[in-house]
Design an enzyme around this catalytic site. Structure first.
Site, PDB file in Angstrom:
ATOM      1  N   HIS A  90       0.830  -1.206   0.000  1.00 16.90           N
ATOM      2  CA  HIS A  90       0.000   0.000   0.000  1.00 16.90           C
ATOM      3  C   HIS A  90       0.863   1.254   0.000  1.00 16.90           C
ATOM      4  O   HIS A  90       0.486   2.283  -0.541  1.00 16.90           O
ATOM      5  CB  HIS A  90      -0.945  -0.024   1.201  1.00 16.90           C
ATOM      6  CG  HIS A  90      -2.052  -0.996   1.011  1.00 16.90           C
ATOM      7  ND1 HIS A  90      -2.780  -1.529   2.040  1.00 16.90           N
ATOM      8  CD2 HIS A  90      -2.544  -1.551  -0.117  1.00 16.90           C
ATOM      9  CE1 HIS A  90      -3.680  -2.356   1.556  1.00 16.90           C
ATOM     10  NE2 HIS A  90      -3.548  -2.399   0.255  1.00 16.90           N
ATOM     11  N   ARG A 110      -9.415  -2.679 -14.610  1.00 17.66           N
ATOM     12  CA  ARG A 110      -8.913  -3.916 -13.992  1.00 17.66           C
ATOM     13  C   ARG A 110      -9.891  -4.253 -12.868  1.00 17.66           C
ATOM     14  O   ARG A 110      -9.884  -3.605 -11.822  1.00 17.66           O
ATOM     15  CB  ARG A 110      -7.516  -3.706 -13.422  1.00 17.66           C
ATOM     16  CG  ARG A 110      -6.423  -3.521 -14.470  1.00 17.66           C
ATOM     17  CD  ARG A 110      -5.064  -3.435 -13.777  1.00 17.66           C
ATOM     18  NE  ARG A 110      -3.962  -3.538 -14.712  1.00 17.66           N
ATOM     19  CZ  ARG A 110      -3.251  -2.493 -15.151  1.00 17.66           C
ATOM     20  NH1 ARG A 110      -3.547  -1.272 -14.750  1.00 17.66           N
ATOM     21  NH2 ARG A 110      -2.236  -2.678 -15.986  1.00 17.66           N
ATOM     22  N   ARG A 135     -12.489  -5.327 -18.109  1.00 15.73           N
ATOM     23  CA  ARG A 135     -11.803  -6.611 -18.310  1.00 15.73           C
ATOM     24  C   ARG A 135     -12.294  -7.575 -17.239  1.00 15.73           C
ATOM     25  O   ARG A 135     -12.319  -7.239 -16.057  1.00 15.73           O
ATOM     26  CB  ARG A 135     -10.294  -6.394 -18.169  1.00 15.73           C
ATOM     27  CG  ARG A 135      -9.504  -7.676 -18.287  1.00 15.73           C
ATOM     28  CD  ARG A 135      -8.027  -7.422 -18.168  1.00 15.73           C
ATOM     29  NE  ARG A 135      -7.614  -7.215 -16.797  1.00 15.73           N
ATOM     30  CZ  ARG A 135      -6.354  -6.943 -16.425  1.00 15.73           C
ATOM     31  NH1 ARG A 135      -5.415  -6.822 -17.345  1.00 15.73           N
ATOM     32  NH2 ARG A 135      -6.043  -6.779 -15.171  1.00 15.73           N
ATOM     33  N   GLU A 148      -1.618 -10.427 -24.950  1.00 17.05           N
ATOM     34  CA  GLU A 148      -0.497 -10.297 -24.008  1.00 17.05           C
ATOM     35  C   GLU A 148       0.298 -11.590 -23.889  1.00 17.05           C
ATOM     36  O   GLU A 148       1.200 -11.701 -23.071  1.00 17.05           O
ATOM     37  CB  GLU A 148      -0.994  -9.823 -22.640  1.00 17.05           C
ATOM     38  CG  GLU A 148      -2.208 -10.546 -22.109  1.00 17.05           C
ATOM     39  CD  GLU A 148      -2.789  -9.906 -20.841  1.00 17.05           C
ATOM     40  OE1 GLU A 148      -2.115  -9.090 -20.200  1.00 17.05           O
ATOM     41  OE2 GLU A 148      -3.921 -10.260 -20.481  1.00 17.05           O
ATOM     42  N   ASN A 183       2.725  -5.225 -20.751  1.00 16.23           N
ATOM     43  CA  ASN A 183       3.410  -5.666 -19.522  1.00 16.23           C
ATOM     44  C   ASN A 183       3.643  -7.174 -19.568  1.00 16.23           C
ATOM     45  O   ASN A 183       4.735  -7.658 -19.287  1.00 16.23           O
ATOM     46  CB  ASN A 183       2.566  -5.337 -18.282  1.00 16.23           C
ATOM     47  CG  ASN A 183       2.201  -3.878 -18.214  1.00 16.23           C
ATOM     48  OD1 ASN A 183       2.814  -3.064 -18.874  1.00 16.23           O
ATOM     49  ND2 ASN A 183       1.195  -3.551 -17.423  1.00 16.23           N
ATOM     50  N   ASP A 184       2.573  -7.890 -19.910  1.00 16.22           N
ATOM     51  CA  ASP A 184       2.715  -9.343 -19.969  1.00 16.22           C
ATOM     52  C   ASP A 184       3.323  -9.803 -21.287  1.00 16.22           C
ATOM     53  O   ASP A 184       4.055 -10.793 -21.319  1.00 16.22           O
ATOM     54  CB  ASP A 184       1.351 -10.021 -19.758  1.00 16.22           C
ATOM     55  CG  ASP A 184       1.013 -10.108 -18.283  1.00 16.22           C
ATOM     56  OD1 ASP A 184       1.901 -10.505 -17.507  1.00 16.22           O
ATOM     57  OD2 ASP A 184      -0.109  -9.750 -17.899  1.00 16.22           O
ATOM     58  N   ARG A 208       8.070 -10.189 -14.763  1.00 19.82           N
ATOM     59  CA  ARG A 208       7.942  -8.727 -14.713  1.00 19.82           C
ATOM     60  C   ARG A 208       8.101  -8.157 -13.304  1.00 19.82           C
ATOM     61  O   ARG A 208       8.325  -6.968 -13.125  1.00 19.82           O
ATOM     62  CB  ARG A 208       6.596  -8.276 -15.325  1.00 19.82           C
ATOM     63  CG  ARG A 208       5.401  -8.769 -14.585  1.00 19.82           C
ATOM     64  CD  ARG A 208       4.115  -8.565 -15.382  1.00 19.82           C
ATOM     65  NE  ARG A 208       3.339  -7.423 -14.919  1.00 19.82           N
ATOM     66  CZ  ARG A 208       2.075  -7.197 -15.245  1.00 19.82           C
ATOM     67  NH1 ARG A 208       1.447  -8.036 -16.055  1.00 19.82           N
ATOM     68  NH2 ARG A 208       1.427  -6.155 -14.790  1.00 19.82           N
ATOM     69  N   CYS A 229      -2.704  -1.088 -23.758  1.00 20.10           N
ATOM     70  CA  CYS A 229      -3.070  -0.663 -22.401  1.00 20.10           C
ATOM     71  C   CYS A 229      -2.002  -1.035 -21.380  1.00 20.10           C
ATOM     72  O   CYS A 229      -2.191  -0.850 -20.179  1.00 20.10           O
ATOM     73  CB  CYS A 229      -4.430  -1.218 -21.995  1.00 20.10           C
ATOM     74  SG  CYS A 229      -4.476  -3.013 -21.957  1.00 20.10           S
TER      75      CYS A 229
HETATM   76  C1  PEP Z   1      -0.602  -5.888 -19.363  1.00 15.59           C
HETATM   77  O1  PEP Z   1      -0.255  -7.050 -19.149  1.00 15.59           O
HETATM   78  O2  PEP Z   1       0.041  -5.097 -20.086  1.00 15.59           O
HETATM   79  C2  PEP Z   1      -1.830  -5.353 -18.744  1.00 15.59           C
HETATM   80  C3  PEP Z   1      -2.307  -4.172 -19.080  1.00 15.59           C
HETATM   81  O3  PEP Z   1      -2.438  -6.110 -17.798  1.00 15.59           O
HETATM   82  P1  PEP Z   1      -1.924  -6.230 -16.276  1.00 15.59           P
HETATM   83  O4  PEP Z   1      -0.848  -5.213 -16.072  1.00 15.59           O
HETATM   84  O5  PEP Z   1      -3.136  -5.996 -15.444  1.00 15.59           O
HETATM   85  O6  PEP Z   1      -1.426  -7.641 -16.251  1.00 15.59           O
HETATM   86 MG    MG Z   2      -1.637  -8.482 -18.200  1.00 21.52          MG
END
Ligand code: PEP
Ligand code: MG
Length: 580
Positions: free
Chosen positions: A194, A301, A337, A436, A459-460, A470, A507
């Protein structure tokens, strides 16, 4: 002599100031045994300390200033919940009676016991909740000792102080926005603690997870906090100070300039309109989305509603939340999502995750498909909310065509269930998938035939393409958004979607990082969804770009297999003056 330390960066910008060391509550806890006739009074003293703690937290919750981060209230409520739990509110009093010891020592024993239990939990998110328990215990302890529980509010507090704490609880940060604190650094905290989440929302330079940093700094010593790179410099020399002062001025100037762009359209030099959307996690975040005038929500999310509770949310509860989001968005679009649980976000009821490699296990859409009741419940709530505004449905972590087909089957069942119950819903809701996983990126042509839109989760996508966790800082140097393999996948997906006239957005964090804006524009991207705090910086890049000019440059970048060369070409791309 100056010392440079590296931790986790959770804010942005730079702060220079004098260190203010926050006294740690539970060091050197007194320990003594009590005569029989004092035991009841000691147990009563403990109960009074718990009551005082509750009063303080409740007062803080009602006194949260308007400009404080939206998550703050929820975090303080969580602390109140932890305080109500018998493990903190009652068990230490029982220990006093059983062991005939003073209240502080009884609390200490209970905290050690709970710490061990938390440490045994395999899940990162839950393990980090240990910090919340410790923060609540520390407040009880301070009340027992008659110590000041407020971090700010004391007369000897200097403006522009930099707080150096072992850890900071959400309650400690309630009045941070009053301007006297320039930055904070802590020993403790992980990326999803947090403290980290609040640091980001406070938009305050902060560095956490610096281990024993308090032992290396003296009160009033000069320190520099670089919240963008996670660096802390203790006792900097004159040259370093001058350099950071220059950077600080530049950052503040940039922020001022950017705030003027709020009403400016995100249109490129060659008149192409770009959509800039926000990522949110709770309906509270929508305030921030309006603050930066985002075009809508590109990624909701939805996991937050499923965490920190023992039961699954009901369809009506979820519908209520999504409807609230629709209303707050006042006609702007909302892409929800379905839950992406199973890696770092694990609800209490989730017993599946024993995997050694949770990111390759039962996660994302796999978990939804394994729990069809949960999946359809959420989709029914989304379908109902879509009857009230522009809501779209998106599935995470898709890896194959078969998964999309299964999702569509469940969606049809959810629609039939609603029709049978005569509930209003949008039967033509737009459906999309997150891209992703590399297999989805490579098979994108086939997947696009089944859905209305796609959103690339970089990100993924980076994690799975490069086989780099990650969240693991020890391999962080391998997590390269501009690795040639990643760029090839990105280009393939964006091009295919554009050719098939299906909407595509990004995203992941890349969408909110201005150093990649031109790269993505040149690849053909026209929709970006990001943390709203980054939106104006990205808009600034968009309005200074000429897409036609970028397209030719991009070919050289995506054709290259040499990371160094790619880095140089992207740098050059960003430096080129394209008008204005
Ligand atoms: C991603 O993987 O880029 C994504 C937007 O989802 P999250 O970060 O929630 O895994
Ligand atoms: Mg993701």
């Amino acid at each position: 002599m100056s010392i440079v330390l590296h931790g986790i960066a959770v804010g942005s910008g730079v702060a220079i100031g004098r260190a203010h060391l926050v006294v740690r509550g539970m060091d050197e806890v007194p320990h003594h045994e009590l005569p029989e006739n004092e035991i009841d009074a000691e147990a009563e003293r403990y109960e009074q300390a718990v009551k005082a703690t509750r009063r303080q937290l409740e007062q803080l919750r009602t006194a949260i200033p308007e400009n404080a981060p939206t998550e703050l209230g929820a975090f303080i409520s969580l602390h109140l919940m932890l305080l109500s739990d018998a493990t903190l509110s009652r068990d230490p009093a029982d220990i006093i009676v059983k062991q005939k010891i003073n209240a502080e020592w009884a609390l200490k024993q209970q905290v050690d016991f709970l710490t061990e239990q938390f440490n045994a939990i395999g899940d990162d998110y839950l393990r980090e909740r240990k910090q919340d328990m410790l923060q609540v215990a520390e407040r009880i302890y301070k009340n027992l000792r008659g110590l000041n529980t407020d971090i700010i509010g004391t007369e000897d507090f200097e403006d522009d102080s930099i707080l150096i704490a072992h850890d900071l609880s959400p309650a400690d940060t309630v009045f941070f926005k009053d301007g006297r604190i320039a930055a904070f650094v802590t020993d403790a905290g992980g990326p999803t603690s947090h403290t980290a989440i609040l640091g980001r929302s406070l938009e305050m330079p902060s560095v956490i997870a610096l281990n024993h940093v308090r032992d290396l700094i003296s009160e009033d010593e000069w320190v520099i906090v670089d919240g963008s790179s996670g660096v802390l410099i203790i006792d900097p020399d004159a040259v370093v100070l001058a350099e950071y002062r220059r950077e600080m001025r530049e950052f503040k100037n940039q922020q001022r300039q950017l705030s003027r762009l709020k009403k400016t359209a995100a249109t490129t030099q060659d008149n192409i309109n770009i959509e800039l959307l926000g990522n949110i996690e709770t309906t509270e975040d929508i305030k921030n989305l309006h603050k930066f005038n985002a075009d809508g929500v590109g990624l909701f999310r939805s996991e937050f509603t499923y965490l920190n509770r023992d039961t699954l949310p009901t369809e009506d509860e979820l519908f209520g939340i999504y409807l609230e989001a629709v209303k707050k968005l006042k006609g702007k679009s909302l892409t929800i999502r379905t839950v992406d649980l199973g890696v770092d976000k694990n609800p209490r009821w989730f017993g599946h995750n024993r995997s050694l490699n949770p990111a390759l296990g039962l996660t994302g859409i796999r978990l939804c498909l394994a729990e069809p009741m949960m999946f359809r419940t959420q989709m029914r709530a989304i379908l109902r909310a879509a009857a009230h505004g522009p809501v779209r449905l998106m599935w995470p972590m898709i890896s194959s065509l078969e998964e999309v087909q299964q999702c569509l089957t469940h969606l049809n069942i959810a629609k039939e269930q609603l029709a049978e119950q005569d509930k209003a819903f949008d039967k033509d809701i737009a459906v999309g998938i997150m891209v992703e996983i590399p297999s989805a990126a490579l098979a994108i042509g086939a997947l696009l035939k089944c859905v209305d839109f796609i959103s690339i989760g970089t990100n993924d996508l980076i994690q799975y393409t490069l086989a780099v966790d990650r969240g693991d800082e020890s391999v962080g140097y391998l997590y390269q958004p501009t690795h040639p393999a990643v760029l090839k996948l990105l280009q393939h997906v964006i091009r295919t979607a554009n050719r098939m006239q299906k909407q595509v957005s990004v995203c992941g964090e890349m969408a909110g990082d201005k150093q990649y804006t031109r790269l993505l524009l040149g690849m053909g991207l026209r929709r970006f969804s990001m943390n709203p705090n980054n939106l104006l910086a990205v808009k600034n890049r968009v309005i200074q770009s000429d897409v036609m000019m970028l397209e030719t440059e991009i070919q050289r970048i995506t054709r290259s297999d040499d990371l160094d060369k790619i880095t140089k070409l992207i740098k050059k791309l960003n430096q080129t003056n394209q008008g204005t």
